[in-house]
Design a protein around this motif. Structure first.
Motif, PDB file in Angstrom:
ATOM      1  N   MET A  58      26.589 -54.114 108.887  1.00 50.73           N
ATOM      2  CA  MET A  58      27.606 -53.073 108.738  1.00 50.73           C
ATOM      3  C   MET A  58      28.990 -53.676 108.888  1.00 50.73           C
ATOM      4  SD  MET A  58      26.038 -49.827 110.832  1.00 50.73           S
ATOM      5  CE  MET A  58      24.416 -49.185 110.416  1.00 50.73           C
ATOM      6  N   ARG A  59      29.965 -52.968 108.345  1.00 50.78           N
ATOM      7  CA  ARG A  59      31.361 -53.353 108.519  1.00 50.78           C
ATOM      8  C   ARG A  59      32.220 -52.100 108.508  1.00 50.78           C
ATOM      9  NH1 ARG A  59      33.790 -55.378 102.667  1.00 50.78           N
ATOM     10  NH2 ARG A  59      32.819 -53.744 101.403  1.00 50.78           N
ATOM     11  N   VAL A  60      33.358 -52.184 109.181  1.00 52.41           N
ATOM     12  CA  VAL A  60      34.385 -51.149 109.094  1.00 52.41           C
ATOM     13  C   VAL A  60      35.434 -51.662 108.122  1.00 52.41           C
ATOM     14  CG1 VAL A  60      36.169 -49.872 110.324  1.00 52.41           C
ATOM     15  CG2 VAL A  60      33.975 -50.334 111.438  1.00 52.41           C
ATOM     16  N   LEU A  61      35.767 -50.865 107.134  1.00 50.41           N
ATOM     17  CA  LEU A  61      36.749 -51.246 106.124  1.00 50.41           C
ATOM     18  C   LEU A  61      37.920 -50.275 106.181  1.00 50.41           C
ATOM     19  CD1 LEU A  61      37.168 -53.302 103.769  1.00 50.41           C
ATOM     20  CD2 LEU A  61      36.301 -51.521 102.242  1.00 50.41           C
ATOM     21  N   VAL A  62      39.117 -50.827 106.341  1.00 52.84           N
ATOM     22  CA  VAL A  62      40.319 -49.992 106.409  1.00 52.84           C
ATOM     23  C   VAL A  62      40.785 -49.719 104.980  1.00 52.84           C
ATOM     24  CG1 VAL A  62      42.667 -49.801 107.288  1.00 52.84           C
ATOM     25  CG2 VAL A  62      40.914 -50.975 108.645  1.00 52.84           C
ATOM     26  N   GLN A  63      40.260 -48.653 104.423  1.00 51.83           N
ATOM     27  CA  GLN A  63      40.564 -48.300 103.037  1.00 51.83           C
ATOM     28  C   GLN A  63      40.275 -46.820 102.811  1.00 51.83           C
ATOM     29  OE1 GLN A  63      38.235 -50.273  99.906  1.00 51.83           O
ATOM     30  NE2 GLN A  63      40.107 -50.542  98.716  1.00 51.83           N
ATOM     31  N   SER A  64      41.014 -46.228 101.900  1.00 46.84           N
ATOM     32  CA  SER A  64      40.790 -44.829 101.547  1.00 46.84           C
ATOM     33  C   SER A  64      39.575 -44.716 100.629  1.00 46.84           C
ATOM     34  CB  SER A  64      42.023 -44.270 100.831  1.00 46.84           C
ATOM     35  OG  SER A  64      41.725 -43.036 100.208  1.00 46.84           O
ATOM     36  N   PRO A  65      38.774 -43.666 100.769  1.00 51.18           N
ATOM     37  CA  PRO A  65      37.661 -43.469  99.834  1.00 51.18           C
ATOM     38  C   PRO A  65      38.125 -43.247  98.402  1.00 51.18           C
ATOM     39  CG  PRO A  65      37.973 -41.531 101.224  1.00 51.18           C
ATOM     40  CD  PRO A  65      38.822 -42.620 101.800  1.00 51.18           C
ATOM     41  N   ALA A  66      39.406 -42.951  98.233  1.00 52.54           N
ATOM     42  CA  ALA A  66      39.952 -42.777  96.885  1.00 52.54           C
ATOM     43  C   ALA A  66      40.162 -44.112  96.177  1.00 52.54           C
ATOM     44  CB  ALA A  66      41.278 -42.023  96.949  1.00 52.54           C
ATOM     45  N   ASP A  67      40.071 -45.227  96.936  1.00 50.60           N
ATOM     46  CA  ASP A  67      40.399 -46.537  96.369  1.00 50.60           C
ATOM     47  C   ASP A  67      39.232 -47.512  96.328  1.00 50.60           C
ATOM     48  OD1 ASP A  67      43.063 -45.721  96.091  1.00 50.60           O
ATOM     49  OD2 ASP A  67      43.548 -46.351  98.131  1.00 50.60           O
ATOM     50  N   THR A  68      38.071 -47.125  96.809  1.00 50.97           N
ATOM     51  CA  THR A  68      36.964 -48.076  96.903  1.00 50.97           C
ATOM     52  C   THR A  68      36.335 -48.355  95.544  1.00 50.97           C
ATOM     53  OG1 THR A  68      35.416 -46.266  97.383  1.00 50.97           O
ATOM     54  CG2 THR A  68      36.391 -47.419  99.261  1.00 50.97           C
ATOM     55  N   GLU A  69      35.851 -49.571  95.395  1.00 54.14           N
ATOM     56  CA  GLU A  69      35.070 -49.951  94.217  1.00 54.14           C
ATOM     57  C   GLU A  69      33.615 -50.044  94.667  1.00 54.14           C
ATOM     58  OE1 GLU A  69      36.701 -53.443  92.460  1.00 54.14           O
ATOM     59  OE2 GLU A  69      38.643 -52.515  92.035  1.00 54.14           O
ATOM     60  N   ILE A 214      18.342 -50.235 100.948  1.00 49.47           N
ATOM     61  CA  ILE A 214      19.684 -50.395 101.512  1.00 49.47           C
ATOM     62  C   ILE A 214      19.807 -51.729 102.247  1.00 49.47           C
ATOM     63  CG2 ILE A 214      21.324 -49.470 103.197  1.00 49.47           C
ATOM     64  CD1 ILE A 214      20.357 -46.690 102.420  1.00 49.47           C
ATOM     65  N   LYS A 215      20.832 -52.490 101.864  1.00 51.33           N
ATOM     66  CA  LYS A 215      21.066 -53.815 102.442  1.00 51.33           C
ATOM     67  C   LYS A 215      22.165 -53.804 103.506  1.00 51.33           C
ATOM     68  CE  LYS A 215      18.097 -55.621  99.594  1.00 51.33           C
ATOM     69  NZ  LYS A 215      16.752 -56.026 100.093  1.00 51.33           N
ATOM     70  N   ASP A 216      23.130 -52.916 103.365  1.00 53.87           N
ATOM     71  CA  ASP A 216      24.227 -52.854 104.330  1.00 53.87           C
ATOM     72  C   ASP A 216      24.973 -51.538 104.169  1.00 53.87           C
ATOM     73  OD1 ASP A 216      26.242 -53.179 102.195  1.00 53.87           O
ATOM     74  OD2 ASP A 216      25.590 -55.270 102.160  1.00 53.87           O
ATOM     75  N   LEU A 217      25.888 -51.289 105.087  1.00 53.35           N
ATOM     76  CA  LEU A 217      26.704 -50.073 105.049  1.00 53.35           C
ATOM     77  C   LEU A 217      28.162 -50.438 105.298  1.00 53.35           C
ATOM     78  CD1 LEU A 217      27.022 -46.926 105.039  1.00 53.35           C
ATOM     79  CD2 LEU A 217      26.751 -47.045 107.533  1.00 53.35           C
ATOM     80  N   THR A 218      29.039 -49.875 104.484  1.00 52.02           N
ATOM     81  CA  THR A 218      30.480 -49.996 104.700  1.00 52.02           C
ATOM     82  C   THR A 218      31.000 -48.649 105.183  1.00 52.02           C
ATOM     83  OG1 THR A 218      30.765 -51.714 103.019  1.00 52.02           O
ATOM     84  CG2 THR A 218      32.714 -50.435 103.622  1.00 52.02           C
ATOM     85  N   TYR A 219      31.605 -48.658 106.359  1.00 50.37           N
ATOM     86  CA  TYR A 219      32.109 -47.437 106.986  1.00 50.37           C
ATOM     87  C   TYR A 219      33.639 -47.482 106.925  1.00 50.37           C
ATOM     88  CZ  TYR A 219      31.927 -43.584 110.416  1.00 50.37           C
ATOM     89  OH  TYR A 219      32.029 -42.366 111.055  1.00 50.37           O
ATOM     90  N   LEU A 220      34.244 -46.489 106.295  1.00 45.13           N
ATOM     91  CA  LEU A 220      35.689 -46.483 106.100  1.00 45.13           C
ATOM     92  C   LEU A 220      36.412 -45.830 107.277  1.00 45.13           C
ATOM     93  CD1 LEU A 220      35.958 -45.463 102.332  1.00 45.13           C
ATOM     94  CD2 LEU A 220      35.626 -47.733 103.323  1.00 45.13           C
TER      95      LEU A 220
END
Length: 243
Positions: A58-69, A214-220
């Motif tokens: 897992m990781r925490v990503l500082v990004q808006s869900p409007a901008d994720t790829e 599922i291999k991983d999770l990105t949490y915004l």
């Protein structure tokens, strides 16, 4: 031809040569110098916090869900009524969807009841390939414990859709509820995520389900909430390790 005629011919040629040379000089002076345009600066890379020791990376990503790829971006929405307005990243997402959230958030369409889901395949400026909306129910009675179910739904829907790397954004703050920490929310989300993963593993071991996808999770998370979100995820991992 007399000497006077020759002199007149030479004099008539000189102004013509001066005119031609002068014209060439003027033309060259008016050609603008080439100025290389500066290349636009690339967007800064979002801050990423790796989560250690989890059963699922897992990781925490500082990004808006409007901008994720992302192959799948999961967002959450409270019950669809006029009192539950959109804020922050939900406004950004709605704008990139050209107002679709406003049009779909109606009791007769997407009611936003707890556990209700709706899958979108957006086009336009939203870069996620698919968006999964998960209902949170009534905002006035909301508690973080409700997110345990949402975490389980996130895992199971991503698995059902064949998405190995889902992105999750709770969007509770952007839904207007601000009285709980993001760590309280993330702890519950990840607890539900693990519960669904454990169920799938058991079914797979007994031949009743395919191999986990599922291999991983990105949490915004927003910049000021990343640390709290990380702490909540780590608490959920510690709880899982004690089982």
């Amino acid at each position: 031809m007399t000497e006077g005629d020759n002199r007149m011919k030479r004099f008539s040629v000189v102004p013509l040569l001066l005119f031609v040379l002068g014209s060439q000089s003027f033309q060259s002076s008016t050609v603008p110098a080439f100025v290389q345009a500066a290349a636009p600066a690339s967007a800064p890379k979002p801050v990423e916090i790796a989560i250690k020791d989890g059963p699922i990376p897992m990781r925490v990503l500082v990004q808006s869900p409007a901008d994720t790829e992302a192959d799948l971006q999961i967002i959450c929405l409270f019950r669809s009524d006029n009192s539950n307005t959109l804020h922050g990243s939900l406004i950004e997402t709605n704008e990139k969807l050209k107002g679709l959230l406003d049009r779909i958030r109606k009791p007769s369409l997407f009611g936003g009841e707890l556990g209700e889901t709706l899958l979108l395949q957006p086009t336009g400026s939203l870069t996620a390939k698919r968006v999964l909306m998960v209902g949170l129910g009534d905002s006035q009675t909301f508690t973080p414990e409700r997110m345990e179910l949402v975490g389980a739904i996130a895992y199971r829907e991503a698995s059902r859709l064949g998405v190995a790397h889902p992105f999750f954004a709770p969007t509770i703050l952007d839904g207007g509820v601000t009285k709980f920490t993001t760590g309280q929310v993330s702890e519950q989300v990840i607890g539900g995520f693990f519960r669904a993963a454990n169920t799938e593993k058991l079914l797979n071991s007994e031949g009743k389900a395919p191999q986990p996808i599922i291999k991983d999770l990105t949490y915004l998370a927003g910049p000021q909430y990343a640390s709290s979100t990380q702490e909540g995820i780590e608490k959920a991992i510690a709880t899982e390790a004690r089982k």
